[in-house]
Design a protein around this motif. Structure first.
Motif, PDB file in Angstrom:
ATOM      1  N   SER A 151       0.680  -1.150   0.354  1.00  9.51           N
ATOM      2  CA  SER A 151       0.198  -0.187   0.276  1.00  9.51           C
ATOM      3  C   SER A 151       1.371   0.975  -0.328  1.00  9.51           C
ATOM      4  N   SER A 152       2.301   1.008   0.192  1.00 15.25           N
ATOM      5  CA  SER A 152       3.076   2.197   0.011  1.00 15.25           C
ATOM      6  C   SER A 152       3.849   2.366  -1.014  1.00 15.25           C
ATOM      7  N   TYR A 153       3.320   1.319  -2.035  1.00 12.79           N
ATOM      8  CA  TYR A 153       4.542   1.955  -3.033  1.00 12.79           C
ATOM      9  C   TYR A 153       3.733   1.807  -4.513  1.00 12.79           C
ATOM     10  N   ALA A 154       4.199   2.497  -5.248  1.00 14.24           N
ATOM     11  CA  ALA A 154       3.034   3.033  -6.899  1.00 14.24           C
ATOM     12  C   ALA A 154       3.641   2.006  -6.966  1.00 14.24           C
ATOM     13  N   MET A 155       2.915   1.248  -8.240  1.00 14.84           N
ATOM     14  CA  MET A 155       2.850  -0.056  -9.161  1.00 14.84           C
ATOM     15  C   MET A 155       2.211   0.516 -10.381  1.00 14.84           C
ATOM     16  N   GLY A 156       3.074   0.204 -11.269  1.00 12.94           N
ATOM     17  CA  GLY A 156       3.013   0.123 -12.893  1.00 12.94           C
ATOM     18  C   GLY A 156       2.756  -1.416 -13.711  1.00 12.94           C
ATOM     19  N   TRP A 157       2.606  -1.218 -14.724  1.00 13.67           N
ATOM     20  CA  TRP A 157       2.359  -2.150 -15.767  1.00 13.67           C
ATOM     21  C   TRP A 157       3.411  -2.175 -16.624  1.00 13.67           C
ATOM     22  N   PHE A 158       4.175  -2.293 -17.948  1.00 16.83           N
ATOM     23  CA  PHE A 158       4.585  -2.764 -18.782  1.00 16.83           C
ATOM     24  C   PHE A 158       4.392  -3.695 -19.644  1.00 16.83           C
ATOM     25  N   ARG A 159       4.826  -3.549 -20.779  1.00 18.05           N
ATOM     26  CA  ARG A 159       4.733  -4.599 -21.903  1.00 18.05           C
ATOM     27  C   ARG A 159       5.726  -4.585 -22.988  1.00 18.05           C
ATOM     28  N   GLN A 160       6.408  -6.104 -23.482  1.00 20.40           N
ATOM     29  CA  GLN A 160       6.666  -6.190 -24.037  1.00 20.40           C
ATOM     30  C   GLN A 160       6.465  -7.423 -25.477  1.00 20.40           C
ATOM     31  N   ALA A 161       6.731  -6.432 -26.550  1.00 15.70           N
ATOM     32  CA  ALA A 161       5.986  -7.434 -27.428  1.00 15.70           C
ATOM     33  C   ALA A 161       7.504  -7.902 -27.969  1.00 15.70           C
ATOM     34  N   PRO A 162       7.122  -9.450 -29.268  1.00 19.63           N
ATOM     35  CA  PRO A 162       8.191 -10.288 -30.028  1.00 19.63           C
ATOM     36  C   PRO A 162       9.313  -8.705 -30.641  1.00 19.63           C
ATOM     37  N   GLY A 163      10.594  -9.565 -30.081  1.00 21.12           N
ATOM     38  CA  GLY A 163      11.243  -8.819 -30.119  1.00 21.12           C
ATOM     39  C   GLY A 163      11.606  -7.183 -31.013  1.00 21.12           C
ATOM     40  N   VAL A 185       3.029   1.161 -19.808  1.00 23.74           N
ATOM     41  CA  VAL A 185       1.680   1.029 -20.037  1.00 23.74           C
ATOM     42  C   VAL A 185       0.871   1.891 -19.288  1.00 23.74           C
ATOM     43  N   ALA A 186       0.765   1.822 -18.147  1.00 23.57           N
ATOM     44  CA  ALA A 186      -0.038   2.823 -16.930  1.00 23.57           C
ATOM     45  C   ALA A 186       1.526   2.170 -15.645  1.00 23.57           C
ATOM     46  N   THR A 187       0.415   3.541 -14.435  1.00 21.99           N
ATOM     47  CA  THR A 187       1.518   3.561 -13.582  1.00 21.99           C
ATOM     48  C   THR A 187      -0.088   3.814 -11.826  1.00 21.99           C
ATOM     49  N   CYS A 239       3.748  -6.157 -14.688  1.00 21.19           N
ATOM     50  CA  CYS A 239       4.034  -5.738 -13.583  1.00 21.19           C
ATOM     51  C   CYS A 239       5.119  -5.224 -12.579  1.00 21.19           C
ATOM     52  N   ALA A 240       4.867  -4.241 -12.221  1.00 17.85           N
ATOM     53  CA  ALA A 240       5.973  -3.803 -11.679  1.00 17.85           C
ATOM     54  C   ALA A 240       5.504  -2.735 -10.417  1.00 17.85           C
ATOM     55  N   ALA A 241       6.817  -2.998  -9.343  1.00  9.82           N
ATOM     56  CA  ALA A 241       6.274  -2.174  -7.884  1.00  9.82           C
ATOM     57  C   ALA A 241       7.478  -1.229  -7.830  1.00  9.82           C
ATOM     58  N   ALA A 242       7.142   0.449  -7.642  1.00 12.85           N
ATOM     59  CA  ALA A 242       8.059   0.711  -7.368  1.00 12.85           C
ATOM     60  C   ALA A 242       8.254   1.143  -5.801  1.00 12.85           C
ATOM     61  N   THR A 243       9.400   1.253  -4.961  1.00  9.72           N
ATOM     62  CA  THR A 243       9.290   1.385  -3.504  1.00  9.72           C
ATOM     63  C   THR A 243       9.429   3.290  -3.400  1.00  9.72           C
ATOM     64  N   ARG A 281      11.231   2.433 -16.860  1.00 10.16           N
ATOM     65  CA  ARG A 281      11.822   1.027 -16.260  1.00 10.16           C
ATOM     66  C   ARG A 281      12.720   1.151 -14.775  1.00 10.16           C
ATOM     67  N   ASP A 282      13.739   2.152 -15.114  1.00  5.89           N
ATOM     68  CA  ASP A 282      14.515   2.259 -13.683  1.00  5.89           C
ATOM     69  C   ASP A 282      14.220   2.541 -12.226  1.00  5.89           C
ATOM     70  N   ALA A 283      12.520   3.106 -12.213  1.00  8.22           N
ATOM     71  CA  ALA A 283      12.211   3.779 -11.548  1.00  8.22           C
ATOM     72  C   ALA A 283      11.429   2.837 -10.806  1.00  8.22           C
ATOM     73  N   TYR A 284      11.842   1.949 -11.333  1.00  5.09           N
ATOM     74  CA  TYR A 284      11.078   0.678 -10.576  1.00  5.09           C
ATOM     75  C   TYR A 284      11.559  -0.790 -10.696  1.00  5.09           C
ATOM     76  N   ASN A 285      11.832  -1.354  -8.858  1.00  7.80           N
ATOM     77  CA  ASN A 285      12.250  -2.378  -8.546  1.00  7.80           C
ATOM     78  C   ASN A 285      12.054  -3.351  -8.193  1.00  7.80           C
ATOM     79  N   TYR A 286      10.641  -3.682  -8.257  1.00  3.83           N
ATOM     80  CA  TYR A 286      10.372  -5.141  -8.559  1.00  3.83           C
ATOM     81  C   TYR A 286       9.285  -5.265  -9.596  1.00  3.83           C
ATOM     82  N   TRP A 287       9.592  -6.425 -10.249  1.00  4.75           N
ATOM     83  CA  TRP A 287       8.598  -7.048 -11.916  1.00  4.75           C
ATOM     84  C   TRP A 287       8.045  -8.646 -11.508  1.00  4.75           C
TER      85      TRP A 287
END
Length: 124
Positions: free
Chosen positions: A30-42, A48-50, A96-100, A108-114
């Protein structure tokens, strides 16, 4: 340490909808910002969103604005990505990614966990 597990990816026809979920371990979600990213082949992994720690602030990539909605339930330690009006170009592995920090952004570098990712395939 935060562990993230995504679910909800599937094969869907263009114009359809999916809801992705990301379950987080630990009592600091509940203290962390969260994000979604995506990766297409190649291709590189892209933003995507935060959503901020409280859910009051959200931000989206231009390519999904108006079609995708990010939300969170801090009581369930879960963040969601509702995806509507899906297009073939949305096909990717979604992470899914979590930023502290309480607020985050599109870098992407703003997120610590994936998470390990969940596959979304949109057929034309």
């Amino acid at each position: 340490q935060v562990q993230l597990v995504e679910s909800g990816g599937d094969l869907v026809q263009a114009g359809g909808s999916l809801r992705l979920s990301c379950a987080a371990s630990g009592d600091t979600f509940s203290s962390y910002a969260m994000g979604w990213f995506r990766q297409a082949p190649g291709k590189e992994r892209t933003f995507v969103a935060t959503i901020s720690w409280s859910g009051a602030s959200t931000s989206y990539a231009d390519s999904v604005k108006g079609r995708f909605t990010i939300s969170r339930d801090n009581a369930k330690n879960t963040v969601y990505l509702q995806m509507n009006s899906l297009k073939p170009e949305d096909t990717a592995v979604y992470y899914c990614a979590a930023a502290t920090t309480r607020y985050s952004d599109s870098y992407r570098d703003a997120y610590n966990y994936w998470g390990q990712g969940t596959q979304v395939t949109v057929s034309s």
